[in-house]
Write a protein that holds these residues in place. Structure first.
Motif, PDB file in Angstrom:
ATOM      1  N   HIS A  49      -4.952   9.302   5.488  1.00 32.75           N
ATOM      2  CA  HIS A  49      -5.776   8.849   4.362  1.00 32.75           C
ATOM      3  C   HIS A  49      -5.934   9.934   3.305  1.00 32.75           C
ATOM      4  O   HIS A  49      -6.064   9.636   2.109  1.00 32.75           O
ATOM      5  CB  HIS A  49      -7.159   8.405   4.864  1.00 32.75           C
ATOM      6  N   GLU A  50      -5.898  11.192   3.739  1.00 36.91           N
ATOM      7  CA  GLU A  50      -6.045  12.305   2.803  1.00 36.91           C
ATOM      8  C   GLU A  50      -4.755  12.577   2.035  1.00 36.91           C
ATOM      9  O   GLU A  50      -4.782  12.879   0.840  1.00 36.91           O
ATOM     10  CB  GLU A  50      -6.461  13.568   3.569  1.00 36.91           C
ATOM     11  N   PHE A  51      -3.636  12.478   2.729  1.00 39.31           N
ATOM     12  CA  PHE A  51      -2.349  12.864   2.135  1.00 39.31           C
ATOM     13  C   PHE A  51      -2.006  12.086   0.864  1.00 39.31           C
ATOM     14  O   PHE A  51      -1.559  12.694  -0.124  1.00 39.31           O
ATOM     15  CB  PHE A  51      -1.231  12.709   3.175  1.00 39.31           C
ATOM     16  N   PRO A  52      -2.178  10.758   0.792  1.00 38.48           N
ATOM     17  CA  PRO A  52      -1.780  10.035  -0.416  1.00 38.48           C
ATOM     18  C   PRO A  52      -2.518  10.482  -1.676  1.00 38.48           C
ATOM     19  O   PRO A  52      -1.997  10.310  -2.792  1.00 38.48           O
ATOM     20  CB  PRO A  52      -2.105   8.578  -0.075  1.00 38.48           C
ATOM     21  N   ASN A  53      -3.700  11.037  -1.522  1.00 38.36           N
ATOM     22  CA  ASN A  53      -4.502  11.436  -2.688  1.00 38.36           C
ATOM     23  C   ASN A  53      -4.496  12.945  -2.930  1.00 38.36           C
ATOM     24  O   ASN A  53      -5.212  13.431  -3.812  1.00 38.36           O
ATOM     25  CB  ASN A  53      -5.947  10.957  -2.506  1.00 38.36           C
TER      26      ASN A  53
END
Length: 425
Positions: A394-398
């Motif tokens: 969830h953190e990686f895409p943003n």
């Protein structure tokens, strides 16, 4: 001093000093002879198999067949490699054995019913996995390969794109009569000279699959042309063969499952972020006009760092490179320093575009950290990584990623003028 006499060996008594730990013998040569004898017994090949009793596998293909695995093994035909006197034989240099099973091990064991020799995978050079099988997950396949001592783990792994793995193994090739040799050399050369492929070996692939800080990628391979003609020996005897094998794009994985593909532009951008561009070309329009200019990239360096600014996590990717002007169709003066500076800026812009394409595909489309940003964060700030790793998908895409490219064009080959300019002089 207490002396113990051991049983007679080779006609001599051995006397051992148990207090001082020394060996006292009337003839020291007996000890050496005994040691050599023991070493021979320890290194004996108890399960040795003669070469002429083996069927040597050089390439392997894995497909789905219903709920089972279809195993294809490309086995060398020794008699066809070279006839007497060194003349090449007209026989097929390899033969293909196929078998299905509920597992890779079962399919391999069942293959003994059709092969007259023991199938040996210790010389495997290429593993081709079908796109269909890779999308379902490869954990069972990788588990078997990791446990079987016969696999050396230094063979290349690729994905059959848009076709079955067995179809890849049926194509006859030019130059290298053994198809896996062609596939191996082509993959290695293209990764070094073009930068749109990734030469990934099995040990690296398995490491990336189990690594929670980086996802895996594999190169795709396709059959171009008439596949039916490619399966005949005539295909390898023509100047312009009817079917060819060609690498195309990078397969993106999420854990052990294939989730999508990077096109050639994004594949090159990905390799820039990994420091895996050894040599390639950058093509862009001339500053004026519709012609093209090519810059040959000779050396690249990559540095990826993690930082937090006002509590916001960021990744900085810095790519530096040296290059030459390889092809200039433009009406520009390459002797002027400002012209070279302009070309450097255009080169930097084009490389940043390819990296941006890779980032967009991985972050927004596939949500797969193929770049290893998780590893960079963990290496720089382990406490922060421990806090976010469970939610990394969830953190990686943003995650904010900043890209900086610095090009240094040092040479313009033998002339500062284009061939067209020299014609008009």
């Amino acid at each position: 001093m207490k002396i113990i006499l051991l049983p007679r060996i080779l006609g001599k008594n051995l006397e051992i000093d148990t207090e001082e730990g020394g060996i006292i013998t009337k003839q020291k040569s007996v000890v050496w002879l005994l040691s050599i004898t023991i070493l021979f017994t320890l290194t004996g090949c108890w399960n040795r198999v003669e070469l002429n009793e083996l069927a040597v596998t050089v390439a392997m293909g894995l497909d789905k067949k219903g709920n089972k695995i279809l195993l294809s093994q490309q086995i060398v035909n020794p008699g066809a490699i070279a006839a007497k006197g060194g003349a090449a034989s007209s026989d097929a240099p390899v033969t293909l054995f196929k078998e299905t099973g509920n597992s890779l091990q079962e399919a391999g064991r069942k293959m003994t019913t059709s092969s007259t020799r023991k199938v040996y995978t210790g010389q495997l050079q290429m593993l081709i996995i079908s796109e269909e099988l890779a999308k379902e997950g490869l954990s069972d396949v990788l588990d078997h390969i990791s446990r079987d001592h016969q696999y050396r783990k230094d063979f290349f792994v690729v994905i059959a794109r848009g076709t079955k793995a067995e179809n890849i193994l049926k194509v006859y090739t030019l130059i290298d009569r053994i198809p896996p040799n062609k596939m191996k050399h082509s993959l290695d050369n293209s990764s070094k000279a073009l930068g749109t492929t990734a030469a990934v070996k099995m040990d690296q692939f398995m490491s990336d699959i189990i690594n929670k800080e980086k996802e895996a990628v594999l190169t795709g391979i396709k059959v171009y042309g008439n596949r039916a003609l490619g399966e005949t020996t005539e295909n390898g005897q023509q100047i312009d063969p009817g079917a060819k094998l060609q690498y195309h794009g990078l397969a993106v994985f999420k854990k052990d499952r294939l989730v999508g593909w990077l096109n050639e532009e994004a594949s090159k951008g990905y390799n820039y972020t990994q420091g895996e561009i050894h040599s390639t070309t950058v093509e862009f329009p001339c500053p004026r006009g519709k012609k093209k200019i090519n810059v040959e990239v000779l050396r690249t360096q990559e540095k990826t760092q993690f930082k937090k600014i006002n509590g916001t996590p960021q990744i900085d990717i810095k790519v530096s490179l040296e290059g030459n002007v390889a092809d200039a169709q433009c009406d520009i003066d390459l002797s002027r320093p400002e012209t070279i500076t302009q070309l450097e800026k255009l080169t930097e812009k084009d490389i940043k575009r390819t990296i941006a394409a890779a980032l967009k595909a991985a972050q927004k489309k596939y949500k797969s950290d193929i770049f290893g940003f998780g590893h960079v964060i963990n290496h720089t700030n382990p406490k922060y990584w421990e806090k976010i790793q469970k939610d990394w998908y969830h953190e990686f895409p943003n995650l904010q990623v900043n890209v900086e490219v610095k090009a240094d064009i040092q040479r313009i080959f033998l002339t500062k003028k284009s061939f067209r300019e020299r014609m008009e002089e």
